[in-house]
Write an enzyme that holds these catalytic residues in place. Structure first.
Site, PDB file in Angstrom:
ATOM      1  N   MET A   1     -33.243  65.869  18.295  1.00 20.27           N
ATOM      2  CA  MET A   1     -31.988  65.136  18.268  1.00 20.27           C
ATOM      3  C   MET A   1     -31.581  64.910  16.820  1.00 20.27           C
ATOM      4  SD  MET A   1     -29.797  63.763  20.425  1.00 20.27           S
ATOM      5  CE  MET A   1     -30.855  63.597  21.868  1.00 20.27           C
ATOM      6  N   CYS A   2     -30.397  65.315  16.459  1.00 16.72           N
ATOM      7  CA  CYS A   2     -29.917  65.187  15.087  1.00 16.72           C
ATOM      8  C   CYS A   2     -29.692  63.720  14.723  1.00 16.72           C
ATOM      9  CB  CYS A   2     -28.615  65.962  14.911  1.00 16.72           C
ATOM     10  SG  CYS A   2     -28.704  67.691  15.446  1.00 16.72           S
ATOM     11  N   ARG A   3     -29.456  63.482  13.460  1.00 23.12           N
ATOM     12  CA  ARG A   3     -29.061  62.173  12.949  1.00 23.12           C
ATOM     13  C   ARG A   3     -27.781  62.370  12.143  1.00 23.12           C
ATOM     14  NH1 ARG A   3     -31.565  58.417  15.746  1.00 23.12           N
ATOM     15  NH2 ARG A   3     -30.720  60.022  17.132  1.00 23.12           N
TER      16      ARG A   3
END
Length: 382
Positions: A1-3
């Site tokens: 999951m990206c930030r």
């Protein structure tokens, strides 16, 4: 999951104060993410990107943002560290990537740009390969040919662009135009997913800006699950009080700075508010902040019906502050309600509301509104 992280302020900020210097900066989140829903891939090392706009209009440079991307891990890129020390901007997008779709390449790194617009995404469009052809068929030749990568995120940006009458216009867009285009983008992606029989939830934390206004969503196509984390902070100035430790100073009711991030950059509990799941956040050109619930078939007015909110970084690793520099009671929030709807997407029963009227006060520390229902409200930070 990206930030991801975005900053908008009345004054330009040195990029290092967002990207590298805070102990929980967006760069540090690439290897030390605390609030990811997907714990199988704890490292956001599949590239990064940062985009920014000039502080002063320059006809020679134009209105388009400058974007720097790389496939090297953000924590190990010396060019990023050097640039962050020397660049200031009043509007910044930053993103660290953990690949869920598409190869590790610069063309797949967020954010992307079209004309004066910039876009990034945290999450995934579930089973995107099942609707990719539908997405592509819906686009004009001009927008179709702008896609250089192969991620669901960049195709979602293309869908967003197709919702604008003049996506290539040189003038700033009205924030309401960007808001309506974002709502239609989410509705279309949901409708295509339903037609394809997709049951997995899509996580669509999208952010878009034209260099003047910002629209950001925290969204999941589920009535019971929480969307990927997203936090909001605003104040008069964002400052360091010791190396690596920052706080948002609230000197008065004026909002000169707005920061939205997947994870808080500071360990100050009072600095950050959780953006509710399935909410659209609008930052206007005058730094008014509006929050709209996204009312569709996945709207759940009762937070009890969703999975419990995750703890913030301030709780996981916090240093409480009692110096009064950030008094949460100074914040005034206004709720507004309206039941007008946008037209439904063809082939879907989904409609999304435009909200704007009937204000009522809300105490952000108590979480209760007088004379209005929080789940069908817009929020404006005074």
């Amino acid at each position: 999951m990206c930030r991801m992280l975005l900053y908008k302020g009345n004054q330009p900020i040195q990029l290092a104060h967002l990207l590298t210097k805070p102990a929980h900066s967006i760069i540090n989140q690439s290897f030390d993410s605390r609030l990811r829903l997907d714990t199988r891939r704890p490292i956001n090392g599949d590239g990064f990107g940062v985009g920014w706009y000039e502080s002063q209009p320059d006809p020679e440079l134009g209105a388009a943002p400058c974007i720097f991307t790389s496939v090297t891990p953000a924590w190990n890129n010396m060019n990023l560290i050097r640039l962050a020390e020397k660049i200031k901007s009043p509007l910044v997008f930053a993103h660290v990537r953990a690949s869920t779709a598409g190869s590790v390449s610069e063309s797949n790194c967020h954010p992307w740009q079209f004309g004066r617009l910039m876009f990034m995404h945290n999450g995934n469009v579930a089973d995107f390969h099942l609707i990719k052809r539908k997405v592509q068929e819906s686009l004009s030749d001009e927008i179709f040919l702008t896609v250089n990568g192969n991620t669901d995120s960049e195709w979602a940006f293309a869908v967003f662009l197709s919702q604008l009458k003049t996506p290539h216009q040189a003038e700033p867009f009205c924030h309401s135009v960007l808001k309506d285009a974002m709502l239609r983008t989410i509705a279309k992606l949901n409708a295509w997913g339903q037609e394809a029989g997709i049951t997995e939830a899509s996580m669509m934390n999208f952010a878009v800006t034209d260099g003047v206004s910002v629209v950001c969503s925290r969204y999941i196509s589920s009535k019971t699950l929480e969307a990927a984390s997203l936090y909001f902070s605003s104040g008069t100035r964002f400052e360091s009080y010791k190396p690596g430790h920052y706080r948002m100073i609230k000197a008065d009711k004026r909002e000169d700075i707005v920061v939205i991030a997947s994870e808080p950059l500071t360990f100050e509990k009072a600095d950050w508010l959780t953006i509710p799941t399935n909410t659209l956040v609008v930052i206007t050109s005058k730094l008014n902040v509006l929050m709209y619930p996204i009312v569709d078939e996945f709207h759940n007015p009762s937070p009890v019906g969703r999975a419990q909110e995750q703890s913030t970084v301030a709780v996981v690793k916090g240093e409480g502050r009692g110096d009064g520099a950030r008094d949460p009671h100074h914040r005034e929030v206004v709720f507004v309600e309206d039941h007008r709807s946008l037209p439904s997407v063809a082939g879907s029963h989904t409609s999304t509301p435009v909200l704007n009227s009937h204000p009522a006060r809300f105490d952000s520390t108590a979480g209760a509104a007088a004379g209005s229902s929080a789940e069908t409200a817009s929020v404006m930070v005074a």
